[in-house]
Design an enzyme around this catalytic site. Structure first.
Site, PDB file in Angstrom:
ATOM      1  N   ALA A  36      41.429  27.215  34.257  1.00 18.66           N
ATOM      2  CA  ALA A  36      40.832  27.862  33.094  1.00 18.66           C
ATOM      3  C   ALA A  36      40.579  29.340  33.406  1.00 18.66           C
ATOM      4  O   ALA A  36      40.632  29.752  34.569  1.00 18.66           O
ATOM      5  CB  ALA A  36      39.523  27.174  32.743  1.00 18.66           C
ATOM      6  N   GLN A  59      37.864  31.035  33.477  1.00 25.38           N
ATOM      7  CA  GLN A  59      36.748  31.181  34.427  1.00 25.38           C
ATOM      8  C   GLN A  59      36.820  30.134  35.548  1.00 25.38           C
ATOM      9  O   GLN A  59      35.795  29.631  36.023  1.00 25.38           O
ATOM     10  CB  GLN A  59      35.412  31.106  33.684  1.00 25.38           C
ATOM     11  CG  GLN A  59      35.006  32.408  33.002  1.00 25.38           C
ATOM     12  CD  GLN A  59      34.774  33.557  33.985  1.00 25.38           C
ATOM     13  OE1 GLN A  59      34.416  33.359  35.146  1.00 25.38           O
ATOM     14  NE2 GLN A  59      35.004  34.774  33.529  1.00 25.38           N
ATOM     15  N   SER A  60      38.026  29.794  35.978  1.00 23.35           N
ATOM     16  CA  SER A  60      38.195  28.787  37.021  1.00 23.35           C
ATOM     17  C   SER A  60      37.653  29.249  38.370  1.00 23.35           C
ATOM     18  O   SER A  60      37.971  30.347  38.848  1.00 23.35           O
ATOM     19  CB  SER A  60      39.686  28.466  37.173  1.00 23.35           C
ATOM     20  OG  SER A  60      39.922  27.772  38.381  1.00 23.35           O
ATOM     21  N   ASN A  61      36.853  28.382  38.993  1.00 16.93           N
ATOM     22  CA  ASN A  61      36.397  28.627  40.356  1.00 16.93           C
ATOM     23  C   ASN A  61      37.490  28.287  41.370  1.00 16.93           C
ATOM     24  O   ASN A  61      37.529  28.849  42.459  1.00 16.93           O
ATOM     25  CB  ASN A  61      35.177  27.756  40.662  1.00 16.93           C
ATOM     26  CG  ASN A  61      34.023  28.076  39.742  1.00 16.93           C
ATOM     27  OD1 ASN A  61      33.501  29.190  39.761  1.00 16.93           O
ATOM     28  ND2 ASN A  61      33.628  27.112  38.916  1.00 16.93           N
TER      29      ASN A  61
END
Ligand SMILES: *Cc1c(COP(=O)(O)O)cnc(C)c1O
Length: 348
Positions: free
Chosen positions: A85, A87-89
């Site tokens: 996504a 805002q993927s970590n």
């Protein structure tokens, strides 16, 4: 530890057959949350701090990446490809790991969350991935895991034609969940920590996104003979679809490790009480859980995964579904707070 010495040794021996690249600061702390516990009827809360795994601002993906990078190095790759996504970590942690071992990193950001603001696209994990030197690709379709994986394959093909040696960290559930091995190892770590501190947990709560963390913990605990109850909180899909996904991971782990810890479908506890209105979108219970945890303990949760999981834990405690000593597994994700800054302020 809970199991027989033979059980424990067998798990560790099987895990050791997979190449591993050490990246995380381990063991992570296990902390009591006395002030927050006062808000929870009949629950004494502890937190396993996997937000403190160290590399590139930490989180659960660092443990998972130890096995993906182990394999990538084994295959003599020079470039990592990963999708997630906006805002993927996971992609941020992969960019950090690539920098750490001297590989290039291509990340693909999928538009999974509707109606996001400018901050969402520029701050938080997006900013960090850029600072970490990753090449960013955009993937417009929302919920399309196999499509996103297919696009990574295309990028890999182009890179190969240019003489690179790419390694893909896949997203879809049909692939072997290599990252879950990091959480089998983490279950081992938790059990010896509990032993050392003479603690016994009655229940464990963790986010269940791709399901690698949940499946790894459950598999690891049972393989060591521990029967601690485990509930996964869904940030992305309803409990029924998530159950199938976690069961699929457990089945794959069973064949990857040639070891059957006897996890039954009924043992895969899940709740989706805090999921609405959907992945990466806020609701009142989630924002309340984030604020209460921050203000009671100085402990920050992220809006996409861990605050939803904590909201789920509050719900289970309120309805008497968990009690006694409860462990919340913090999986990190705090950089996303900044990507959700405007939305959080609007919701508060
Ligand atoms: C990815 C992620 C999760 C979910 O972990 P899975 O192994 O994909 O289920 C939970 N919390 C945070 C902060 C994450 O980044």
């Amino acid at each position: 530890m809970s199991g027989t010495e033979t059980d424990n040794r067998r798990v560790l021996e099987r895990l050791a057959t997979f190449p591993r690249c050490r990246l995380a600061h381990l063991p992570t702390p296990l902390e009591p949350m006395e002030r927050l516990s006062k808000h929870l009827d009949g629950v004494s809360l502890f937190v396993k701090r996997d937000d403190c795994t160290g590399l590139g601002l930490g989180g659960n993906k660092v443990r998972q990446l130890e096995y993906y990078f182990g394999q990538a190095i084994h295959e003599q790759a020079d470039t990592i490809l990963i999708t997630g996504a906006v805002q993927s970590n996971f992609v941020r942690a992969a960019a950090a790991a690539a920098a750490r071992v001297g590989m290039k990193c291509h990340i693909q950001l999928e538009e999974r969350v509707p109606d996001v603001d400018a901050l969402h696209r520029t701050s938080g994990n997006v900013l960090l991935s850029q600072l970490l030197g990753a090449t960013v690709h955009s993937y417009p379709a929302g919920e399309d895991e196999s499509g996103a994986d297919a696009r990574l394959d295309e990028i890999a093909k182009q890179l190969r034609q240019q003489g690179s040696r790419p390694y893909i960290i896949p997203l879809g559930p049909t692939h072997e969940p290599l990252g879950a091995l990091g959480y089998i190892d983490a279950a081992t770590e938790l059990l010896s920590q509990l032993d050392q501190q003479s603690l016994r947990m009655d229940h464990l709560v963790v986010t269940s996104g791709s399901g690698s963390t949940h499946a790894g913990i459950l598999f690891g605990l049972r393989a060591h003979g521990s029967q601690i109850g485990v509930t996964g909180v869904c940030p992305r899909r309803d409990a029924q679809s998530q159950q199938l996904r976690v069961a699929g991971h457990i089945e794959k782990l069973t064949s990857m490790l040639d070891l059957d810890p006897g996890v039954t479908p009924a043992d895969i506890g899940l709740t989706d009480v805090s999921l609405a209105p959907g992945y990466g979108r806020l609701n009142d219970a989630t924002v309340n859980a984030l604020q209460l945890t921050a203000q009671c303990e100085g402990l920050l949760l992220d809006p996409v995964y861990t605050a939803k999981a904590m909201a789920g834990l509050f719900h289970l405690a309120e309805y008497g579904q968990i009690s006694g000593k409860v462990l919340f597994w913090h999986t990190g994700g705090q950089p996303a707070i900044f990507g959700y800054g405007d939305a959080l302020v609007r919701h508060a």
